[in-house]
Design a protein around this motif. Structure first.
Motif, PDB file in Angstrom:
ATOM      1  N   MET A   1       0.829  -1.210   0.000  1.00  0.00           N
ATOM      2  CA  MET A   1       0.000   0.000   0.000  1.00  0.00           C
ATOM      3  C   MET A   1       0.864   1.262   0.000  1.00  0.00           C
ATOM      4  SD  MET A   1      -3.048   1.083  -0.128  1.00  0.00           S
ATOM      5  CE  MET A   1      -3.933   2.597   0.092  1.00  0.00           C
ATOM      6  N   ILE A   2       1.935   1.221   0.836  1.00  0.00           N
ATOM      7  CA  ILE A   2       2.801   2.408   0.922  1.00  0.00           C
ATOM      8  C   ILE A   2       3.514   2.641  -0.418  1.00  0.00           C
ATOM      9  CG2 ILE A   2       4.865   1.240   1.905  1.00  0.00           C
ATOM     10  CD1 ILE A   2       4.871   3.963   3.692  1.00  0.00           C
ATOM     11  N   GLU A   3       3.835   1.530  -1.095  1.00  0.00           N
ATOM     12  CA  GLU A   3       4.473   1.667  -2.412  1.00  0.00           C
ATOM     13  C   GLU A   3       3.515   2.289  -3.405  1.00  0.00           C
ATOM     14  OE1 GLU A   3       7.950  -1.598  -2.921  1.00  0.00           O
ATOM     15  OE2 GLU A   3       7.064  -0.514  -4.575  1.00  0.00           O
ATOM     16  N   PHE A   4       2.252   1.862  -3.335  1.00  0.00           N
ATOM     17  CA  PHE A   4       1.247   2.420  -4.242  1.00  0.00           C
ATOM     18  C   PHE A   4       1.122   3.933  -4.005  1.00  0.00           C
ATOM     19  CE2 PHE A   4      -3.118   3.847  -4.902  1.00  0.00           C
ATOM     20  CZ  PHE A   4      -3.269   3.556  -6.250  1.00  0.00           C
ATOM     21  N   LEU A   5       1.053   4.314  -2.724  1.00  0.00           N
ATOM     22  CA  LEU A   5       0.928   5.744  -2.407  1.00  0.00           C
ATOM     23  C   LEU A   5       2.171   6.521  -2.844  1.00  0.00           C
ATOM     24  CD1 LEU A   5      -0.723   5.610   1.128  1.00  0.00           C
ATOM     25  CD2 LEU A   5      -1.783   6.350  -1.008  1.00  0.00           C
ATOM     26  N   PHE A  27       9.729  10.119 -15.588  1.00  0.00           N
ATOM     27  CA  PHE A  27       9.305   8.735 -15.396  1.00  0.00           C
ATOM     28  C   PHE A  27      10.397   7.719 -15.769  1.00  0.00           C
ATOM     29  CE2 PHE A  27       5.068  10.832 -16.133  1.00  0.00           C
ATOM     30  CZ  PHE A  27       4.723  10.828 -14.791  1.00  0.00           C
ATOM     31  N   GLY A  28      11.317   8.137 -16.641  1.00  0.00           N
ATOM     32  CA  GLY A  28      12.432   7.254 -17.016  1.00  0.00           C
ATOM     33  C   GLY A  28      13.262   6.844 -15.804  1.00  0.00           C
ATOM     34  N   PRO A  29      13.733   7.814 -14.990  1.00  0.00           N
ATOM     35  CA  PRO A  29      14.516   7.446 -13.808  1.00  0.00           C
ATOM     36  C   PRO A  29      13.731   6.553 -12.848  1.00  0.00           C
ATOM     37  CG  PRO A  29      14.704   9.794 -14.231  1.00  0.00           C
ATOM     38  CD  PRO A  29      13.672   9.276 -15.166  1.00  0.00           C
ATOM     39  N   ALA A  30      12.427   6.796 -12.736  1.00  0.00           N
ATOM     40  CA  ALA A  30      11.599   5.984 -11.829  1.00  0.00           C
ATOM     41  C   ALA A  30      11.478   4.553 -12.339  1.00  0.00           C
ATOM     42  CB  ALA A  30      10.229   6.617 -11.700  1.00  0.00           C
ATOM     43  N   LEU A  31      11.377   4.429 -13.645  1.00  0.00           N
ATOM     44  CA  LEU A  31      11.299   3.097 -14.255  1.00  0.00           C
ATOM     45  C   LEU A  31      12.581   2.315 -13.972  1.00  0.00           C
ATOM     46  CD1 LEU A  31       9.064   1.882 -16.084  1.00  0.00           C
ATOM     47  CD2 LEU A  31      10.513   2.422 -18.031  1.00  0.00           C
ATOM     48  N   GLY A  38      14.196  -4.540  -8.536  1.00  0.00           N
ATOM     49  CA  GLY A  38      13.601  -5.832  -8.856  1.00  0.00           C
ATOM     50  C   GLY A  38      12.094  -5.850  -8.698  1.00  0.00           C
ATOM     51  N   ARG A  39      11.480  -4.671  -8.686  1.00  0.00           N
ATOM     52  CA  ARG A  39      10.011  -4.588  -8.524  1.00  0.00           C
ATOM     53  C   ARG A  39       9.348  -4.600  -9.909  1.00  0.00           C
ATOM     54  NH1 ARG A  39       8.743  -3.583  -2.935  1.00  0.00           N
ATOM     55  NH2 ARG A  39      10.751  -3.838  -1.944  1.00  0.00           N
ATOM     56  N   TYR A  40       9.430  -5.754 -10.548  1.00  0.00           N
ATOM     57  CA  TYR A  40       8.907  -5.854 -11.912  1.00  0.00           C
ATOM     58  C   TYR A  40       7.393  -5.686 -11.968  1.00  0.00           C
ATOM     59  CZ  TYR A  40      13.616  -7.539 -12.751  1.00  0.00           C
ATOM     60  OH  TYR A  40      14.970  -7.640 -12.814  1.00  0.00           O
ATOM     61  N   GLN A  41       6.706  -6.102 -10.874  1.00  0.00           N
ATOM     62  CA  GLN A  41       5.247  -5.951 -10.869  1.00  0.00           C
ATOM     63  C   GLN A  41       4.869  -4.463 -10.896  1.00  0.00           C
ATOM     64  OE1 GLN A  41       7.055  -6.913  -8.359  1.00  0.00           O
ATOM     65  NE2 GLN A  41       6.246  -6.370  -6.358  1.00  0.00           N
ATOM     66  N   ASN A  42       5.717  -3.624 -10.271  1.00  0.00           N
ATOM     67  CA  ASN A  42       5.479  -2.175 -10.329  1.00  0.00           C
ATOM     68  C   ASN A  42       5.635  -1.661 -11.757  1.00  0.00           C
ATOM     69  OD1 ASN A  42       5.036  -2.073  -7.630  1.00  0.00           O
ATOM     70  ND2 ASN A  42       6.997  -1.144  -7.083  1.00  0.00           N
ATOM     71  N   VAL A  43       6.661  -2.178 -12.439  1.00  0.00           N
ATOM     72  CA  VAL A  43       6.901  -1.760 -13.828  1.00  0.00           C
ATOM     73  C   VAL A  43       5.688  -2.099 -14.686  1.00  0.00           C
ATOM     74  CG1 VAL A  43       8.377  -2.076 -15.856  1.00  0.00           C
ATOM     75  CG2 VAL A  43       9.391  -2.020 -13.582  1.00  0.00           C
ATOM     76  N   LEU A 146      15.364   4.803   1.616  1.00  0.00           N
ATOM     77  CA  LEU A 146      15.335   5.145   3.038  1.00  0.00           C
ATOM     78  C   LEU A 146      13.951   4.977   3.650  1.00  0.00           C
ATOM     79  CD1 LEU A 146      17.609   8.324   3.166  1.00  0.00           C
ATOM     80  CD2 LEU A 146      18.141   6.042   4.002  1.00  0.00           C
ATOM     81  N   ARG A 147      12.947   5.355   2.892  1.00  0.00           N
ATOM     82  CA  ARG A 147      11.605   5.418   3.471  1.00  0.00           C
ATOM     83  C   ARG A 147      10.657   4.323   2.986  1.00  0.00           C
ATOM     84  NH1 ARG A 147      11.756   8.072   7.976  1.00  0.00           N
ATOM     85  NH2 ARG A 147      13.070   9.881   7.810  1.00  0.00           N
ATOM     86  N   ILE A 148      10.754   3.989   1.730  1.00  0.00           N
ATOM     87  CA  ILE A 148       9.721   3.118   1.151  1.00  0.00           C
ATOM     88  C   ILE A 148      10.114   1.649   1.215  1.00  0.00           C
ATOM     89  CG2 ILE A 148       8.196   2.764  -0.845  1.00  0.00           C
ATOM     90  CD1 ILE A 148       8.086   5.614   0.407  1.00  0.00           C
ATOM     91  N   ALA A 149      11.310   1.349   0.737  1.00  0.00           N
ATOM     92  CA  ALA A 149      11.722  -0.062   0.712  1.00  0.00           C
ATOM     93  C   ALA A 149      13.137  -0.183   1.254  1.00  0.00           C
ATOM     94  CB  ALA A 149      11.636  -0.597  -0.706  1.00  0.00           C
ATOM     95  N   PRO A 150      13.299   0.018   2.569  1.00  0.00           N
ATOM     96  CA  PRO A 150      14.666   0.024   3.104  1.00  0.00           C
ATOM     97  C   PRO A 150      15.382  -1.312   2.989  1.00  0.00           C
ATOM     98  CG  PRO A 150      13.044   0.341   4.855  1.00  0.00           C
ATOM     99  CD  PRO A 150      12.282   0.228   3.594  1.00  0.00           C
ATOM    100  N   ARG A 151      14.626  -2.401   2.855  1.00  0.00           N
ATOM    101  CA  ARG A 151      15.296  -3.703   2.828  1.00  0.00           C
ATOM    102  C   ARG A 151      15.300  -4.309   1.422  1.00  0.00           C
ATOM    103  NH1 ARG A 151      12.550  -7.397   6.749  1.00  0.00           N
ATOM    104  NH2 ARG A 151      10.725  -6.200   6.180  1.00  0.00           N
ATOM    105  N   TYR A 152      15.257  -3.426   0.444  1.00  0.00           N
ATOM    106  CA  TYR A 152      15.182  -3.983  -0.905  1.00  0.00           C
ATOM    107  C   TYR A 152      16.545  -4.576  -1.289  1.00  0.00           C
ATOM    108  CZ  TYR A 152      17.940  -0.994  -3.964  1.00  0.00           C
ATOM    109  OH  TYR A 152      18.958  -0.388  -4.625  1.00  0.00           O
ATOM    110  N   ASP A 153      16.507  -5.531  -2.167  1.00  0.00           N
ATOM    111  CA  ASP A 153      17.758  -6.135  -2.625  1.00  0.00           C
ATOM    112  C   ASP A 153      18.091  -5.602  -3.997  1.00  0.00           C
ATOM    113  OD1 ASP A 153      16.466  -9.082  -1.219  1.00  0.00           O
ATOM    114  OD2 ASP A 153      18.117  -7.885  -0.425  1.00  0.00           O
ATOM    115  N   ARG A 154      19.265  -5.066  -4.109  1.00  0.00           N
ATOM    116  CA  ARG A 154      19.689  -4.563  -5.411  1.00  0.00           C
ATOM    117  C   ARG A 154      19.922  -5.715  -6.392  1.00  0.00           C
ATOM    118  NH1 ARG A 154      22.348   0.545  -6.057  1.00  0.00           N
ATOM    119  NH2 ARG A 154      22.023   1.780  -4.209  1.00  0.00           N
ATOM    120  N   ILE A 155      19.598  -5.451  -7.610  1.00  0.00           N
ATOM    121  CA  ILE A 155      19.936  -6.447  -8.633  1.00  0.00           C
ATOM    122  C   ILE A 155      21.409  -6.231  -8.962  1.00  0.00           C
ATOM    123  CG2 ILE A 155      19.612  -7.059 -11.044  1.00  0.00           C
ATOM    124  CD1 ILE A 155      16.775  -6.281 -10.789  1.00  0.00           C
ATOM    125  N   ARG A 156      22.160  -7.256  -8.894  1.00  0.00           N
ATOM    126  CA  ARG A 156      23.578  -7.109  -9.197  1.00  0.00           C
ATOM    127  C   ARG A 156      23.851  -7.693 -10.579  1.00  0.00           C
ATOM    128  NH1 ARG A 156      26.390  -5.302  -5.051  1.00  0.00           N
ATOM    129  NH2 ARG A 156      25.522  -5.529  -2.970  1.00  0.00           N
TER     130      ARG A 156
END
Lengths: 161, 291
Positions: A1-5, A27-31, A38-43, A146-156
């Motif tokens: 929900m927080i990601e949607f907001l 929108f390019g940088p956000a994409l 790795g949030r492909y569902q968001n894309v 920092l605020r939305i997804a602090p524990r996200y895993d970077r794609i390496r």
């Protein structure tokens, strides 16, 4: 929900920024940020919305924003094999590509549709896109991590794993 | 091994084929154009509208309050009073300017068979796909705004409507390089096509024969040919005329009568009933043709 907001708020702010900096693409940088996280569902749900917004607010026939973002996504995956995604070179390469790709897409679409443009204006717009890209990515990335997804895993990239 | 090697190419070609399919489908049906306009332009319009108000208020506050703080340090009470008065004056001045502009708009009488409606500009270039000289208006097809409707101010012609969503529309300005407007000079009655060359460049009067009389400073008005613009609307003032030995035509430059950079409101003209264009309809060289 927080990601949607977050993304809803980002979309509103992005349109305001685009109104203040004519021709900029927020929108390019956000994409790229979504792909890096790795949030492909968001894309999948955000990209069609952003494409419709850019195409609707634009003055060209449908196709330029779709081609632009598709190219950006393709380039994202293409250079991931060669440059580490955590390297600043990665974002700088994407920024340079975004500027050049915008130039190419606009020239292609306007040629296909026999629409006349002012070349200097498109050149300036492309330079603006390339310049704004890393700045927006850095700001959005900072807030997102920092605020939305602090524990996200970077794609390496394969080389860094 | 071979599959892995060709994977990037396959991943490029498949989406490309899909894109070309979509592009062709849209060229035939205009479905995606309509969808993007109805959803995208409408959403952007609603988002930009309050954003523009915040931006204007912020700019006003910055100019009239924050930037002048240093000057007003001497007397706190007096400064407060001055600020209040300044803000009030700013509001009143803004309202007075707006009233003046609206009075001018209201005093404009449209040509016979045409009616007019006012509209505000809510945004300029909002998207990187917006590469034409356009502005966004706060009226759309629910307000009976339709593509090709002429837009003007009491000073002169501004352009025509490119596309509409339910509550917003895109107006393409006469300075856009795709703009072609059939005009006639007001004094010598020489006919020409007025062509845009970009925001910062002068307009160009095309196809003015070498023996056609014209003078610098002369106003050109719409000729009514083509049927999109009514006859007699002032468009531009001739600024430069050059006779060249290598061309059959004169090289003529003109400047728009309307200051397009400071445009805030426009009038949109609607044909009250079916209007037959005067003279020969130059459909092939029609105005502001974009496709």
């Amino acid at each position: 929900m927080i990601e949607f907001l977050w993304w809803a708020l980002y979309t509103v702010c992005a349109i305001w920024i685009q109104g203040v900096i004519p021709g900029a693409d927020c929108f390019g940088p956000a994409l790229v940020l979504c792909l890096q996280a790795g949030r492909y569902q968001n894309v999948i749900w955000l990209a069609p919305i952003w494409i419709l917004l850019q195409e609707g607010a634009g003055s060209l026939p449908f196709g330029s924003a779709l081609l632009y973002y598709a190219g950006l996504v393709y380039f994202f995956f293409l250079i991931r094999a060669y440059i580490s995604t955590s390297s600043p070179m990665y974002i700088l390469s994407l920024s340079a590509f975004a500027g050049l790709w915008h130039l190419g897409v606009i020239h292609l679409i306007t040629s296909l549709q026999d629409i006349q443009i002012v070349p200097q204006q498109i050149l300036l717009q492309s330079a603006r896109i390339a310049a704004v890209f890393p700045v927006l990515w850095a700001i959005a990335s900072l807030i997102y991590h920092l605020r939305i997804a602090p524990r996200y895993d970077r794609i390496r990239s394969p080389g860094t794993e | 091994m071979l599959g892995k090697k060709y994977k990037p190419i396959a991943l490029l070609l498949l989406p490309l084929a899909l894109y070309l399919g979509l592009y062709t489908f849209n060229r035939k049906t205009n479905f995606l154009d309509r969808l993007a306009t109805i959803t995208g332009l409408e959403a952007v319009g609603w988002i930009v509208y309050p954003g523009q108000w915040i931006q204007r208020t912020g700019q006003g506050l910055w100019q009239d309050y924050i930037a002048l703080l240093d000057v007003r340090r001497e007397n706190e009470q007096l400064r407060q009073r001055i600020q209040d008065l300044k803000i009030r004056a700013m509001r009143l001045r803004s309202r007075a300017d707006e009233a003046e502009r609206l009075r001018e708009l209201l005093s404009f009488s449209p040509p016979p068979d045409w009616s007019c409606t006012g509209s505000r500009i809510v945004g300029e270039q909002i998207s990187p796909s917006d590469v034409l000289e356009t502005v966004t208006l706060n009226k759309g097809h629910s307000d009976l705004v339709r593509p090709d409707m002429p837009a003007l101010t009491p000073a002169g012609l501004v352009g025509k409507i490119l596309k509409t969503s339910p509550h917003f529309s895109k107006l393409v300005l006469l300075t856009d390089p795709n703009s072609r407007i059939p005009v006639i000079s007001s004094n010598h009655r020489s006919k020409a096509i007025l062509k845009g060359r970009g925001a910062d460049a002068a307009l160009s009067l095309e196809y003015v024969a070498r023996n056609s009389p014209l003078s610098e400073g002369e106003i050109v008005v719409t000729s009514g040919l083509g049927g999109i613009f009514p006859k007699g609307i002032p468009v531009a003032r001739i600024t430069q005329i050059e006779q060249t030995s290598h061309s059959l035509f004169q090289e003529v430059e003109a400047r728009p009568l309307v200051n397009l950079r400071e445009l805030e409101e426009v009038l949109l003209l609607r044909q009250s009933r079916k209007h037959k264009p005067e003279g020969l309809a130059l459909d092939h060289s029609s105005l502001l043709r974009l496709d």
